[in-house]
Enzyme design. Structure first.
Site, PDB file in Angstrom:
ATOM      1  N   HIS A 109       0.809  -1.224   0.000  1.00 16.75           N
ATOM      2  CA  HIS A 109       0.000   0.000   0.000  1.00 16.75           C
ATOM      3  C   HIS A 109       0.842   1.274   0.000  1.00 16.75           C
ATOM      4  CE1 HIS A 109      -3.386  -2.523   0.174  1.00 16.75           C
ATOM      5  NE2 HIS A 109      -3.525  -2.641   1.476  1.00 16.75           N
ATOM      6  N   HIS A 181      -9.955   1.631   0.736  1.00 17.81           N
ATOM      7  CA  HIS A 181      -9.778   0.416   1.538  1.00 17.81           C
ATOM      8  C   HIS A 181     -10.854   0.311   2.622  1.00 17.81           C
ATOM      9  CE1 HIS A 181      -7.691  -2.860   3.542  1.00 17.81           C
ATOM     10  NE2 HIS A 181      -6.698  -2.808   2.674  1.00 17.81           N
ATOM     11  N   GLU A 320     -11.647  -4.142  -2.752  1.00 19.33           N
ATOM     12  CA  GLU A 320     -10.719  -3.109  -3.208  1.00 19.33           C
ATOM     13  C   GLU A 320     -10.528  -3.197  -4.721  1.00 19.33           C
ATOM     14  OE1 GLU A 320      -7.057  -3.446  -0.779  1.00 19.33           O
ATOM     15  OE2 GLU A 320      -8.260  -4.859   0.384  1.00 19.33           O
TER      16      GLU A 320
END
Length: 360
Positions: A109, A181, A320
């Site tokens: 991420h 998210h 996601e």
């Protein structure tokens, strides 16, 4: 009926003392959303059930210090590269780059100080319930090349659909993969786990992963596996299957390859989620080629929201929308390279089909 204009209120401060704003969007459908300038976090998404009772369907934390110190990316805008890059290493045009490894030796991420931990600028967008967040990620940010200018627009329409639209431009070749998210629980925070939710994904293939969550290679057909979500099935039923992929991850933490769009850049269905207990239902539509499904395998009830509702294992499910993990090292996957003069665009819609149609 015109949509109410978004309004802002204070929501504490970042760990270094900068003020954080909370923007509230409201819809004639009864749906409302709260977005923080810290991390671009979708802090609350309140949705009526079939009896008109409204509850937030995303997991949250009570304040900015808790988000900064302990959040597993609850509701955040994730970048510069969502999901994983193997070893935190990749090359563009033969030039190597390295991103800090923050997850089992890999970059996750966008690294430890990714977009989820940044203070975004925000302003109302247009004449409806929308807010546009913007961020400038400088050259070398977390090891990524080139300055990247990013915008993320949250908008809520009269039907109660929440859209998240990204745009980005750069001044040097770089890689980009952006997502939201949110952890969804259609029963509402405090209602327990999502094992009784029904889930369906519009993908005939998924990416098997090694124990460290890096893809093993080519996509595999879901047919005959617990990853076959081409028809709605209970989350708990799928996770109960004897399968080493599920065992290694503790549940789903895998990327599905979505069926092709009718035309490039068009929205297509990605997933459906429903809660038989409340009657709430969610449809996810996206322009992205992949969908990472994560069943909150690492939650352990130590985190709680502002109302004291603790978040148990499998207390939410993440849907996601994104490009595929480790794409910078996989030329056979859809490219995530962005070059000067190009514009990255992505759009995802969260629709609630159980809501009554809004009168014209």
């Amino acid at each position: 009926m015109p949509q109410p204009a978004p309004h802002r209120e204070p929501f504490g401060h970042t760990p270094d003392g900068r003020p954080v704003g909370l923007w509230r969007l409201e819809s004639a459908s009864g749906v409302s959303a709260e977005i923080l300038t810290y991390g671009g976090i979708l802090h609350r998404l309140s949705v009526p059930d079939t009896a008109g009772r409204s509850r937030s369907v995303v997991l949250s934390l009570p304040d900015v210090p808790t988000y900064a110190a302990r959040s597993p990316y609850f509701g955040a805008l994730v970048g510069r590269y969502a999901n994983r890059i193997a070893g935190g290493r990749f090359s563009i045009d033969g030039r190597p780059y390295r991103v800090p490894a923050n997850d089992h030796g890999h970059a996750l991420h966008g690294g430890p100080e990714g977009f989820h931990s940044r203070l975004w600028q925000a302003e109302p967008a247009g004449d409806r319930a929308a807010v546009e967040l913007s961020l400038l990620s400088p050259d070398g940010d977390m090891g990524f090349p080139g300055a990247l200018s990013v915008s993320a627009r949250y908008a809520l329409d009269e039907a109660g659909t929440l859209s998240v639209a990204f745009e980005a431009v750069c001044d040097r070749p770089t890689v980009v993969n952006l997502t939201n998210h949110a952890y969804f629980n259609l029963g509402g925070a405090g209602s327990g786990d999502v094992l009784g939710h029904l889930v369906e994904v519009d993908g005939d293939e998924f990416l098997p992963v090694a124990p460290d969550a890096i893809p093993l290679g080519a996509p595999q057909a879901v047919a005959g596996t617990p990853f076959d979500l081409t028809r709605a099935r209970p989350v708990g039923e799928a996770l109960a299957a004897e399968d080493h992929q599920l065992k290694n991850a503790g549940g789903f933490d895998h990327c599905w390859v979505l069926r092709p769009a009718v035309e490039p850049g068009a929205l297509r269905p990605a997933a459906r989620l429903s809660d038989p207990a409340s009657g709430r239902a969610l449809e996810v539509w996206t322009t992205e080629p992949g969908l990472q499904v994560y069943t909150a395998n690492q939650l352990d009830a130590t985190l709680a929201d502002a109302d004291g509702h603790h978040h148990p294992r499998h207390g939410g499910i993440c849907l996601e929308t994104q490009h595929l993990p480790d794409s910078p090292n996989r030329p056979e996957y859809p490219s995530t390279v962005l070059r000067p003069g190009e514009r990255f665009t992505s759009r995802t819609e969260f629709r609630f089909p159980h809501l009554p149609a809004t009168p014209a």
